[in-house]
Design a protein around this motif. Structure first.
Motif, PDB file in Angstrom:
ATOM      1  N   LEU A 260      48.926 -19.040  30.710  1.00 36.24           N
ATOM      2  CA  LEU A 260      47.812 -19.041  31.655  1.00 36.24           C
ATOM      3  C   LEU A 260      47.852 -17.795  32.533  1.00 36.24           C
ATOM      4  O   LEU A 260      46.849 -17.098  32.699  1.00 36.24           O
ATOM      5  CB  LEU A 260      47.913 -20.302  32.513  1.00 36.24           C
ATOM      6  CG  LEU A 260      46.821 -20.522  33.538  1.00 36.24           C
ATOM      7  CD1 LEU A 260      45.514 -20.818  32.838  1.00 36.24           C
ATOM      8  CD2 LEU A 260      47.196 -21.671  34.458  1.00 36.24           C
ATOM      9  N   ILE A 261      49.029 -17.501  33.069  1.00 37.25           N
ATOM     10  CA  ILE A 261      49.130 -16.396  34.016  1.00 37.25           C
ATOM     11  C   ILE A 261      48.926 -15.058  33.310  1.00 37.25           C
ATOM     12  O   ILE A 261      48.289 -14.166  33.850  1.00 37.25           O
ATOM     13  CB  ILE A 261      50.481 -16.456  34.746  1.00 37.25           C
ATOM     14  CG1 ILE A 261      50.486 -17.667  35.674  1.00 37.25           C
ATOM     15  CG2 ILE A 261      50.720 -15.194  35.559  1.00 37.25           C
ATOM     16  CD1 ILE A 261      51.845 -18.079  36.148  1.00 37.25           C
ATOM     17  N   HIS A 262      49.450 -14.944  32.092  1.00 41.41           N
ATOM     18  CA  HIS A 262      49.311 -13.666  31.390  1.00 41.41           C
ATOM     19  C   HIS A 262      48.204 -13.696  30.352  1.00 41.41           C
ATOM     20  O   HIS A 262      48.170 -12.845  29.469  1.00 41.41           O
ATOM     21  CB  HIS A 262      50.646 -13.278  30.741  1.00 41.41           C
ATOM     22  CG  HIS A 262      51.763 -13.167  31.737  1.00 41.41           C
ATOM     23  ND1 HIS A 262      51.787 -12.196  32.701  1.00 41.41           N
ATOM     24  CD2 HIS A 262      52.860 -13.920  31.953  1.00 41.41           C
ATOM     25  CE1 HIS A 262      52.867 -12.357  33.453  1.00 41.41           C
ATOM     26  NE2 HIS A 262      53.533 -13.394  33.017  1.00 41.41           N
ATOM     27  N   SER A 263      47.314 -14.651  30.435  1.00 43.42           N
ATOM     28  CA  SER A 263      46.241 -14.874  29.440  1.00 43.42           C
ATOM     29  C   SER A 263      46.724 -14.581  28.025  1.00 43.42           C
ATOM     30  O   SER A 263      46.183 -13.736  27.339  1.00 43.42           O
ATOM     31  CB  SER A 263      44.997 -14.032  29.687  1.00 43.42           C
ATOM     32  OG  SER A 263      44.927 -13.568  30.966  1.00 43.42           O
ATOM     33  N   ASN A 264      47.742 -15.306  27.606  1.00 41.47           N
ATOM     34  CA  ASN A 264      48.318 -15.097  26.286  1.00 41.47           C
ATOM     35  C   ASN A 264      47.767 -16.151  25.317  1.00 41.47           C
ATOM     36  O   ASN A 264      48.229 -17.290  25.282  1.00 41.47           O
ATOM     37  CB  ASN A 264      49.846 -15.183  26.400  1.00 41.47           C
ATOM     38  CG  ASN A 264      50.541 -14.830  25.121  1.00 41.47           C
ATOM     39  OD1 ASN A 264      49.956 -14.925  24.046  1.00 41.47           O
ATOM     40  ND2 ASN A 264      51.797 -14.436  25.228  1.00 41.47           N
TER      41      ASN A 264
END
Ligand code: ATP
Ligand code: MG
Lengths: 415, 237
Positions: free
Chosen positions: B43-47
């Motif tokens: 989520l945080i690194h849009s992976n």
């Protein structure tokens, strides 16, 4: 610590010595396998050779040495000293036998819990990749990275070695420091880009809008937009300035500043500047100077920056029109105690240790609305360290915050 | 835990089964934990790739739940465990159900990652990662408490729940203001709100497990907590 009667059993010493030697060679050729593994292997090899000699010398007694049920085995055994070796290690080490934890040293128990010895290994370490290393055939030796064991930001590498069919040696290596350094670097780049991107996006948005002829004709709108653009550009300017001073101070931090700065007139000057600029009400800041010894060995620009940042915070986050007390006094150990006290909402306890991190803000939207970059206290900390001083932040929620800086006077340093 | 009336051999075999069940729950817990932390990272690194992997891995967790249920049923039918042991088996069964649901929530969050990728950055909402960290810590600690049968640790997990609720409310307020400021952000914010809700539910479930661990270890209900009482009450019958 209840230590079991443990034996590494049924491995012919020659074989184990040889296979360990092989492991050792493989380990050396794998750069990824670090020194702790090597040290364990070395220990075990040395101890294996030693025991081989002992057991050859005492061959007739070796069966009676351990009265357990292994006497039908044709080979000499490693007696309880296997556990001793593991116990002596500083790193967490486990000996796992057929999926059960047979021995756990003190470090392992501290990290994984006192309950682990004798239990299923999955109760000790439940990371799926680790479980595979613990229970399935080991075809390669690449370690597993475990996050969050023993604390949120801790990182461990788990190495597993098959000693024989059933037994595995598990070693955990602390990687927290390396991880933290890397994290700080990544965060810094990410934060900086983000902080720069936000005003940039606003700027380019307004430039596009201003290209519209209708907007250009409307004088008020144009002024309004240009005002916003100027503010955003100023924000970027501030950020770049702050970043520059951070790196400048950081670069020079190994040499003590060599000017003599007389502190109280400087503080008085800054306080009256702030009041003259209209940032504070005329009598909002009270300066109380009790200094007898006033000179510090310092950098005038840096001290000025420090004062603007701390007093600026007191004004920004203090109660509206609340009093701000600036106090100067000498301490017994030749230092000057400079404290700035406000009557704001204070800072929740668990945030305090992190305030001097770059871009750390308690309330992001509020700081941003007030034009903050989140670098102020990071700069203050660097400056204080450059001056060989000390920074203390005290805060009582609902009451206010006191930021105290201790700076050594010239008497402090023997010439 | 052993009953004096039972004979040595039976007791041993039984303990191994129960130990195996507990280890299975821990293994499942480990997978749930990874699902949660990876989801947050995705989520945080849009992976997107990581997110897809989490959705895929959820099947394994479902399979483990069935396995846990099977082992539990076998223990109950073959060994007819009594009192403490029975409570342990039932708790394990319930916990595996809860873990499966927690993993589902993590999967739901992961499913939103590709959707959010084309939207406004979530960077302005730092409360969400903080909330995620806190919930992950709850999950980690409650699994530690379960493995160690540590009622004190379980109690502390339940205490976190209030803080997570506080963060959730805080986030709700922040997202509302974002939406009011700029209607273009509404759909992003709605997604974020669902994510926060999912996290909050995971926290609730961690608390439920904490209550079971506490009860199993002390035989008493966890003090000063009203929620989850019904779960424990049904366990008594
Ligand atoms: N006196 C204070 N009272 C309450 N909170 C404070 C006080 N000083 C600092 N803080 C909190 O600490 C955070 C970090 O402060 P810092 O000075 O580093 O950044 P900033 O004020 O946000 O931005 P900058 O100083 O770079 O313009 C602030 O965002 C604020 O939340
Ligand atoms: Mg500041």
């Amino acid at each position: 610590m209840a230590r079991k009667d443990c034996v590494i059993k049924s491995v012919p010493v020659y074989l184990s010595g040889l296979s360990l030697l092989a492991l050792f060679i493989i380990a050396v050729s794998h750069v990824s396998v670090g020194w702790p593994i090597l040290s364990v292997l070395m220990l075990i090899i040395v101890w294996g050779w030693w025991f081989k000699n002992i057991s050859e010398a005492t061959a007739p007694f070796s069966d009676t040495n351990n009265g357990s049920g292994f006497s039908d085995q044709p080979y000499p055994y490693f007696p309880a000293t296997a556990a001793d070796v593991i116990m002596a290690m500083d790193e967490p080490v486990l000996l796992v036998n057929d999926g059960q934890v047979e021995v756990a040293n003190r470090a392992a128990e501290n990290l994984l819990g006192m309950h682990i010895e004798g239990g299923d290994v999955r109760m000790a370490i439940r990371h799926p990749a680790a479980i595979r290393l613990l229970t399935e055939p080991l075809d390669n030796m690449s370690p597993v990275l475990l996050a969050g064991l023993g604390g949120l930001n801790r990182r461990w590498e788990l190495y597993a070695y098959a000693l024989n069919e059933e037994q595995r040696l598990i070693l955990l290596r602390d990687q927290s420091t390396a991880h933290l350094t890397e994290q700080v670097r990544i965060d810094f780049v990410a934060n900086t880009s983000h902080e720069l991107r936000t005003p940039l996006a606003t700027l380019s948005g307004f430039i596009e809008t201003l290209e519209d002829d209708d907007v250009i004709k409307d004088r008020d709108t144009r002024h309004h937009f240009l005002g916003i653009m100027a503010r955003e550009a100023k924000r970027m300017q501030n950020l770049v300035d702050d970043l520059m001073s951070l790196s400048r101070i950081e670069a020079g931090k190994f040499s003590l500043p060599n000017e003599i700065v007389v502190l109280s007139p400087l503080v008085a000057e800054i306080v009256s500047n702030i009041q003259a600029s209209g940032q504070a009400k005329p009598s909002q800041i009270t300066l109380k100077n009790q200094l007898s010894s006033d000179n510090i060995q310092g950098d005038r620009t840096e001290v000025t920056q420090l004062l603007y940042n701390i007093i600026g915070n007191a004004l920004k986050y203090g109660r509206k029109d609340g009093q701000i007390m600036v106090n100067l006094e000498n301490t017994d150990d030749h230092r000057i105690k400079l404290s700035i006290k406000d009557e704001g909402d204070g800072i929740p306890f668990h945030h305090i240790p992190r305030l001097t991190e770059r871009f750390y803000r308690v309330d992001n939207s509020r700081s941003r609305a007030l034009g903050g970059t989140g670098l102020g206290l990071a700069i203050v900390k660097q400056i204080v360290e450059h001056h060989r001083g000390e920074l203390v932040i005290d805060s009582i929620a609902g009451k206010g915050t006191t930021v105290t800086v201790f700076l050594p006077t010239t008497d402090f340093f023997p010439d | 835990m052993k009953k004096a009336s039972e004979i040595g051999h039976t007791v041993k075999a039984f303990d191994e089964d129960l130990g195996g069940l507990r280890a299975l729950i821990c293994e499942m817990g480990g997978m749930t934990e990874i699902a949660l932390t990876s989801t947050l990272e995705a989520l945080i690194h849009s992976n997107k790739e990581l997110a897809a992997k989490i959705v895929e891995n959820d099947k394994e967790i479902d399979a483990l739940e069935m396995e846990a249920e099977r082992v539990a049923m076998r223990i109950i039918s073959l060994r007819a465990p009594l009192a403490d042991d029975l409570r342990d088996v039932i708790a394990a069964m319930k916990i595996s159900g809860i873990l499966e649901r927690m993993a589902d929530y993590a999967k739901n969050i992961a499913k939103r990652v590709p959707i959010l990728q084309n939207m406004v950055s979530i960077h302005p909402v730092p409360v969400l990662p903080v909330m995620g960290e806190m919930v992950s810590e709850m999950v980690r600690n409650v699994l530690d408490a379960y493995a160690a049968r540590d009622p004190k640790k379980a109690f502390h997990v339940a205490e976190y729940d209030m803080e997570v609720d506080g963060l959730y409310n805080n986030l709700f307020r922040i997202l509302l203001t974002y939406m009011m400021e700029d209607s273009g952000r509404i759909s992003t914010c709605i997604h974020l709100m669902f994510i926060a809700k999912n996290l909050e539910r995971i926290g609730d479930h961690a608390t439920n497990i904490a209550e079971m661990v506490y009860f199993a270890a002390t035989g008493k209900q966890m003090p000063e907590r009203t929620r989850g009482k019904d779960l424990l009450a049904s366990e008594d019958n």
